[in-house]
Each structure stands twice: as structure tokens, then as C-alpha cells.
Motif scaffolding. Structure first.
Motif, PDB file in Angstrom:
ATOM      1  N   PHE A  99      34.998  41.319  26.816  1.00  0.00           N
ATOM      2  CA  PHE A  99      34.900  41.263  28.274  1.00  0.00           C
ATOM      3  C   PHE A  99      34.307  39.921  28.674  1.00  0.00           C
ATOM      4  O   PHE A  99      33.657  39.235  27.877  1.00  0.00           O
ATOM      5  CB  PHE A  99      34.022  42.402  28.813  1.00  0.00           C
ATOM      6  CG  PHE A  99      32.554  42.240  28.507  1.00  0.00           C
ATOM      7  CD1 PHE A  99      31.683  41.705  29.437  1.00  0.00           C
ATOM      8  CD2 PHE A  99      32.034  42.623  27.271  1.00  0.00           C
ATOM      9  CE1 PHE A  99      30.331  41.544  29.159  1.00  0.00           C
ATOM     10  CE2 PHE A  99      30.688  42.479  26.971  1.00  0.00           C
ATOM     11  CZ  PHE A  99      29.833  41.936  27.918  1.00  0.00           C
ATOM     12  N   THR A 100      34.509  39.555  29.933  1.00  0.00           N
ATOM     13  CA  THR A 100      33.906  38.329  30.447  1.00  0.00           C
ATOM     14  C   THR A 100      33.847  38.363  31.965  1.00  0.00           C
ATOM     15  O   THR A 100      34.655  39.043  32.612  1.00  0.00           O
ATOM     16  CB  THR A 100      34.680  37.077  29.990  1.00  0.00           C
ATOM     17  OG1 THR A 100      33.933  35.906  30.339  1.00  0.00           O
ATOM     18  CG2 THR A 100      36.055  36.990  30.653  1.00  0.00           C
ATOM     19  N   SER A 101      32.873  37.638  32.491  1.00  0.00           N
ATOM     20  CA  SER A 101      32.806  37.365  33.930  1.00  0.00           C
ATOM     21  C   SER A 101      32.969  35.871  34.175  1.00  0.00           C
ATOM     22  O   SER A 101      32.820  35.415  35.308  1.00  0.00           O
ATOM     23  CB  SER A 101      31.457  37.845  34.501  1.00  0.00           C
ATOM     24  OG  SER A 101      31.336  39.248  34.394  1.00  0.00           O
ATOM     25  N   ARG A 102      33.278  35.134  33.127  1.00  0.00           N
ATOM     26  CA  ARG A 102      33.420  33.678  33.203  1.00  0.00           C
ATOM     27  C   ARG A 102      34.879  33.284  33.372  1.00  0.00           C
ATOM     28  O   ARG A 102      35.780  34.054  33.058  1.00  0.00           O
ATOM     29  CB  ARG A 102      32.852  33.038  31.929  1.00  0.00           C
ATOM     30  CG  ARG A 102      31.363  33.250  31.749  1.00  0.00           C
ATOM     31  CD  ARG A 102      30.915  33.066  30.309  1.00  0.00           C
ATOM     32  NE  ARG A 102      31.538  31.936  29.629  1.00  0.00           N
ATOM     33  CZ  ARG A 102      31.369  31.664  28.341  1.00  0.00           C
ATOM     34  NH1 ARG A 102      30.628  32.457  27.573  1.00  0.00           N
ATOM     35  NH2 ARG A 102      31.961  30.612  27.798  1.00  0.00           N
ATOM     36  N   SER A 141      40.314  45.112  35.034  1.00  0.00           N
ATOM     37  CA  SER A 141      39.805  44.129  35.992  1.00  0.00           C
ATOM     38  C   SER A 141      39.018  44.877  37.061  1.00  0.00           C
ATOM     39  O   SER A 141      39.373  45.999  37.426  1.00  0.00           O
ATOM     40  CB  SER A 141      40.946  43.349  36.646  1.00  0.00           C
ATOM     41  OG  SER A 141      40.462  42.535  37.709  1.00  0.00           O
ATOM     42  N   SER A 142      37.966  44.250  37.536  1.00  0.00           N
ATOM     43  CA  SER A 142      37.302  44.811  38.708  1.00  0.00           C
ATOM     44  C   SER A 142      38.180  44.566  39.928  1.00  0.00           C
ATOM     45  O   SER A 142      38.983  43.626  39.953  1.00  0.00           O
ATOM     46  CB  SER A 142      35.932  44.167  38.905  1.00  0.00           C
ATOM     47  OG  SER A 142      36.073  42.782  39.200  1.00  0.00           O
ATOM     48  N   CYS A 194      35.195  40.391  36.933  1.00  0.00           N
ATOM     49  CA  CYS A 194      35.005  40.670  35.515  1.00  0.00           C
ATOM     50  C   CYS A 194      36.280  41.309  34.971  1.00  0.00           C
ATOM     51  O   CYS A 194      36.994  42.016  35.694  1.00  0.00           O
ATOM     52  CB  CYS A 194      33.791  41.577  35.262  1.00  0.00           C
ATOM     53  SG  CYS A 194      33.903  43.232  35.978  1.00  0.00           S
ATOM     54  N   VAL A 195      36.579  41.023  33.704  1.00  0.00           N
ATOM     55  CA  VAL A 195      37.795  41.530  33.069  1.00  0.00           C
ATOM     56  C   VAL A 195      37.490  41.924  31.627  1.00  0.00           C
ATOM     57  O   VAL A 195      36.490  41.491  31.049  1.00  0.00           O
ATOM     58  CB  VAL A 195      38.940  40.490  33.084  1.00  0.00           C
ATOM     59  CG1 VAL A 195      39.404  40.208  34.501  1.00  0.00           C
ATOM     60  CG2 VAL A 195      38.516  39.200  32.383  1.00  0.00           C
ATOM     61  N   SER A 196      38.402  42.712  31.064  1.00  0.00           N
ATOM     62  CA  SER A 196      38.237  43.146  29.682  1.00  0.00           C
ATOM     63  C   SER A 196      39.599  43.406  29.067  1.00  0.00           C
ATOM     64  O   SER A 196      40.550  43.774  29.758  1.00  0.00           O
ATOM     65  CB  SER A 196      37.383  44.425  29.619  1.00  0.00           C
ATOM     66  OG  SER A 196      37.297  44.930  28.298  1.00  0.00           O
ATOM     67  N   LEU A 217      30.778  46.671  31.142  1.00  0.00           N
ATOM     68  CA  LEU A 217      31.135  45.879  32.311  1.00  0.00           C
ATOM     69  C   LEU A 217      30.085  46.009  33.420  1.00  0.00           C
ATOM     70  O   LEU A 217      29.447  47.060  33.558  1.00  0.00           O
ATOM     71  CB  LEU A 217      32.500  46.315  32.840  1.00  0.00           C
ATOM     72  CG  LEU A 217      33.676  46.034  31.897  1.00  0.00           C
ATOM     73  CD1 LEU A 217      34.958  46.634  32.436  1.00  0.00           C
ATOM     74  CD2 LEU A 217      33.846  44.540  31.668  1.00  0.00           C
ATOM     75  N   PRO A 218      29.914  44.953  34.212  1.00  0.00           N
ATOM     76  CA  PRO A 218      28.887  44.982  35.257  1.00  0.00           C
ATOM     77  C   PRO A 218      29.275  45.757  36.502  1.00  0.00           C
ATOM     78  O   PRO A 218      28.465  45.881  37.424  1.00  0.00           O
ATOM     79  CB  PRO A 218      28.690  43.495  35.578  1.00  0.00           C
ATOM     80  CG  PRO A 218      30.007  42.859  35.279  1.00  0.00           C
ATOM     81  CD  PRO A 218      30.532  43.614  34.089  1.00  0.00           C
ATOM     82  N   ARG A 219      30.488  46.269  36.561  1.00  0.00           N
ATOM     83  CA  ARG A 219      30.943  47.047  37.711  1.00  0.00           C
ATOM     84  C   ARG A 219      31.116  48.511  37.316  1.00  0.00           C
ATOM     85  O   ARG A 219      31.510  48.801  36.180  1.00  0.00           O
ATOM     86  CB  ARG A 219      32.275  46.510  38.229  1.00  0.00           C
ATOM     87  CG  ARG A 219      32.200  45.122  38.850  1.00  0.00           C
ATOM     88  CD  ARG A 219      31.521  45.163  40.209  1.00  0.00           C
ATOM     89  NE  ARG A 219      31.545  43.859  40.875  1.00  0.00           N
ATOM     90  CZ  ARG A 219      31.051  43.645  42.080  1.00  0.00           C
ATOM     91  NH1 ARG A 219      30.488  44.656  42.763  1.00  0.00           N
ATOM     92  NH2 ARG A 219      31.098  42.444  42.623  1.00  0.00           N
ATOM     93  N   PRO A 220      30.853  49.449  38.227  1.00  0.00           N
ATOM     94  CA  PRO A 220      31.071  50.864  37.921  1.00  0.00           C
ATOM     95  C   PRO A 220      32.558  51.167  37.787  1.00  0.00           C
ATOM     96  O   PRO A 220      33.413  50.424  38.289  1.00  0.00           O
ATOM     97  CB  PRO A 220      30.466  51.581  39.123  1.00  0.00           C
ATOM     98  CG  PRO A 220      30.528  50.588  40.241  1.00  0.00           C
ATOM     99  CD  PRO A 220      30.329  49.254  39.599  1.00  0.00           C
ATOM    100  N   ALA A 221      32.868  52.275  37.125  1.00  0.00           N
ATOM    101  CA  ALA A 221      34.258  52.610  36.830  1.00  0.00           C
ATOM    102  C   ALA A 221      35.107  52.743  38.081  1.00  0.00           C
ATOM    103  O   ALA A 221      36.302  52.418  38.070  1.00  0.00           O
ATOM    104  CB  ALA A 221      34.314  53.900  36.011  1.00  0.00           C
ATOM    105  N   ASN A 222      34.524  53.215  39.187  1.00  0.00           N
ATOM    106  CA  ASN A 222      35.333  53.397  40.403  1.00  0.00           C
ATOM    107  C   ASN A 222      35.659  52.079  41.091  1.00  0.00           C
ATOM    108  O   ASN A 222      36.366  52.069  42.092  1.00  0.00           O
ATOM    109  CB  ASN A 222      34.652  54.367  41.369  1.00  0.00           C
ATOM    110  CG  ASN A 222      33.321  53.854  41.892  1.00  0.00           C
ATOM    111  OD1 ASN A 222      32.858  52.780  41.498  1.00  0.00           O
ATOM    112  ND2 ASN A 222      32.697  54.622  42.765  1.00  0.00           N
ATOM    113  N   GLU A 223      35.151  50.971  40.543  1.00  0.00           N
ATOM    114  CA  GLU A 223      35.509  49.642  41.045  1.00  0.00           C
ATOM    115  C   GLU A 223      36.368  48.879  40.035  1.00  0.00           C
ATOM    116  O   GLU A 223      36.501  47.656  40.130  1.00  0.00           O
ATOM    117  CB  GLU A 223      34.248  48.839  41.375  1.00  0.00           C
ATOM    118  CG  GLU A 223      33.437  49.418  42.522  1.00  0.00           C
ATOM    119  CD  GLU A 223      32.204  48.588  42.851  1.00  0.00           C
ATOM    120  OE1 GLU A 223      32.095  47.445  42.364  1.00  0.00           O
ATOM    121  OE2 GLU A 223      31.352  49.092  43.596  1.00  0.00           O
TER     122      GLU A 223
END
Length: 247
Positions: free
Chosen positions: A93-96, A114-115, A120-122, A143-149
Motif C-alpha cells: 500500500f502507499t499514500s505517496r 483505492s480510497s 491511498c491505494v493498495s 490503510l489509513p481510510r476506513p473500509a466504507n471509504e
């Protein structure tokens, strides 16, 4: 959907999903590379018995501008941050925007995440062992975002009619009865692995799950298939890459 990628003229599968346009994502096909049979022609797997120089040339053809973080996949539930020194994992995963996530497959399920914000992506490699070992759960938790996002895309993989397993494997999926059908032979079953992945994603809270609906076994012109190669008496086959990056 299939399209040509600019200067490389590679035949790529691009997700039809609702994410920001700066999320770059695709699955390669076996077309457009330099590898010789049985790895013809765009094999990106360095771990198979292909000529390493051919694999390097094939990887250099991929249109992703950022360096790709290649993994040493072991059917685990481990996820690492792309760009780190660690590569023994089955997801990254990355946010960069200076590194790309990628997984290699030849029947297993490539899953891209993807968010909805596109921050952020994975990329996830999910074989049947990975699904049993909760690779999707581990990946979403990192991932830094919750699953619903989050938005998910299930890429080309072996389809249910061609994925026959014995009772020992089938019983690992007994809670997914609608993804299992009886085979023609006693003690044999067919599992819809893409459906299992989709059910797991939704049970974890991912509300938007898209599927390529492409079978690696049935589409010999487009994809490598480990099971098809085995049925053809071959000891090995190439790998396609499923890549995602923030641009």
C-alpha cells in the motif's frame, strides 16, 4: 476493458471503477513483450524460469512512471508499505505519488484498492490460501481510510468452471456455500474465488466492489494461467502484473 498504452502499445486491462483520475491502475496481458515460449511474451515474473534479461525488458515497458515495488509473494496475509525495504508479502500500500504497488498473478486474484478521495491505494495478491489466511482483512487494516471509504476492483483470475479442487480445499470455504458447486467427479468441487473475494470485501465494509469478469484460464491469448499450463504438461508459465499508483 482493454486499451493500448501510449508509446508502449501494450494491451492493458484497465478497471472500470469510480475513483479519481489521478489513480493510475491496470493489469497487463501476455501481449507485447520479448519473452519466448512458454513465457510469450510479456512475462513480468522474475521468479519463473524465463530469461532474466527478457523479464527486465518487459518490466521496463510498463507505462507506470514511478518505480514499481515488486513483491516476493508467498500466499501469506502480510502487507508492506510500498517503497520500504521489505518485499516478502502478498500486498502493498502507499499514500505517496513516487512509488507504485503491484502484484503478479497467473490465476490467483489481483485486487486493487483505492480510497474514494484518491489519497491511498493498495494492490493485493489473493490465492485461495490468501483468502483463507485473511490477506484482504490485513490489507484493509493497514490503510489509513476506513473500509466504507474504499473502492475495490477484482482483476482477471481463474473462473469457477476451471477452478476444481478437492474436499480439503473446498471445506475451507464452507461458509461461502453460494460460491461452491459440485464437480462432475466425486469429491471434486468448483469454487468461485472472485465471488469469495467480493463477499469478503463487502463483509469488511467495502461498499463498492467492481469485477473485471475476465478468466485467466479461458483467455489463453490474453493471460498466463498456471492451471492451464499444468493441464498442457508445462512445468511453468509467465505472470501478468496488476499495478496501481497515485499520479
Amino acid at each position: 476493458m482493454t486499451g493500448n498504452s501510449g508509446s508502449t502499445q501494450l494491451s492493458l486491462i484497465t478497471p472500470d471503477w469510480d475513483v479519481p483520475n489521478w489513480v493510475d491502475a491496470y493489469t497487463t496481458t501476455r501481449k507485447g513483450g520479448v519473452s519466448q515460449p512458454p513465457y510469450d511474451s510479456l512475462n513480468v515474473g522474475m521468479h519463473v524460469k524465463d530469461n532474466p534479461e527478457h523479464v527486465k525488458a518487459n518490466r521496463n515497458m510498463l507505462p507506470t512512471k514511478q518505480p514499481i515495488h515488486w513483491l516476493h509473494q508467498t500466499h501469506s496475509n502480510k502487507i508492506v508499505e510500498a517503497g520500504s525495504a521489505e518485499a516478502h508479502a502478498d500486498a502493498s500500500f502507499t499514500s505517496r505519488d513516487d512509488v507504485a504497488c503491484a502484484v503478479m498473478t497467473a490465476d490467483c486474484i489481483p485486487i486493487l484498492i483505492s480510497s474514494v478521495q484518491g489519497d491511498c491505494v493498495s494492490a493485493i495478491h489473493a490465492g485461495w490460501r490468501g483468502l483463507v489466511n485473511s490477506i484482504i482483512d490485513s490489507s484493509l487494516a493497514a490503510l489509513p481510510r476506513p473500509a466504507n471509504e474504499l473502492v475495490a476492483w477484482i482483476g482477471p483470475c481463474i473462473s469457477q468452471p476451471h477452478f476444481e479442487v478437492g474436499q480439503e480445499v473446498a471445506k475451507q470455504f464452507k461458509s461461502y456455500s453460494n460460491a461452491i458447486s459440485q464437480g462432475q467427479q466425486q469429491g471434486k468441487y468448483h469454487i468461485d474465488m472472485a465471488l469469495v473475494a467480493a463477499l469478503q470485501l463487502r463483509s469488511l465494509g467495502v461498499q463498492h466492489v467492481y469485477q473485471s469478469q475476465l478468466c485467466t484460464y479461458a483467455n489463453e491469448d490474453l493471460f498466463f494461467s498456471h492451471r492451464r499450463a499444468t493441464h498442457q504438461g508445462l512445468s511453468d508459465c509467465g505472470r501478468v502484473a496488476t499495478v496501481i499508483a497515485l499520479t
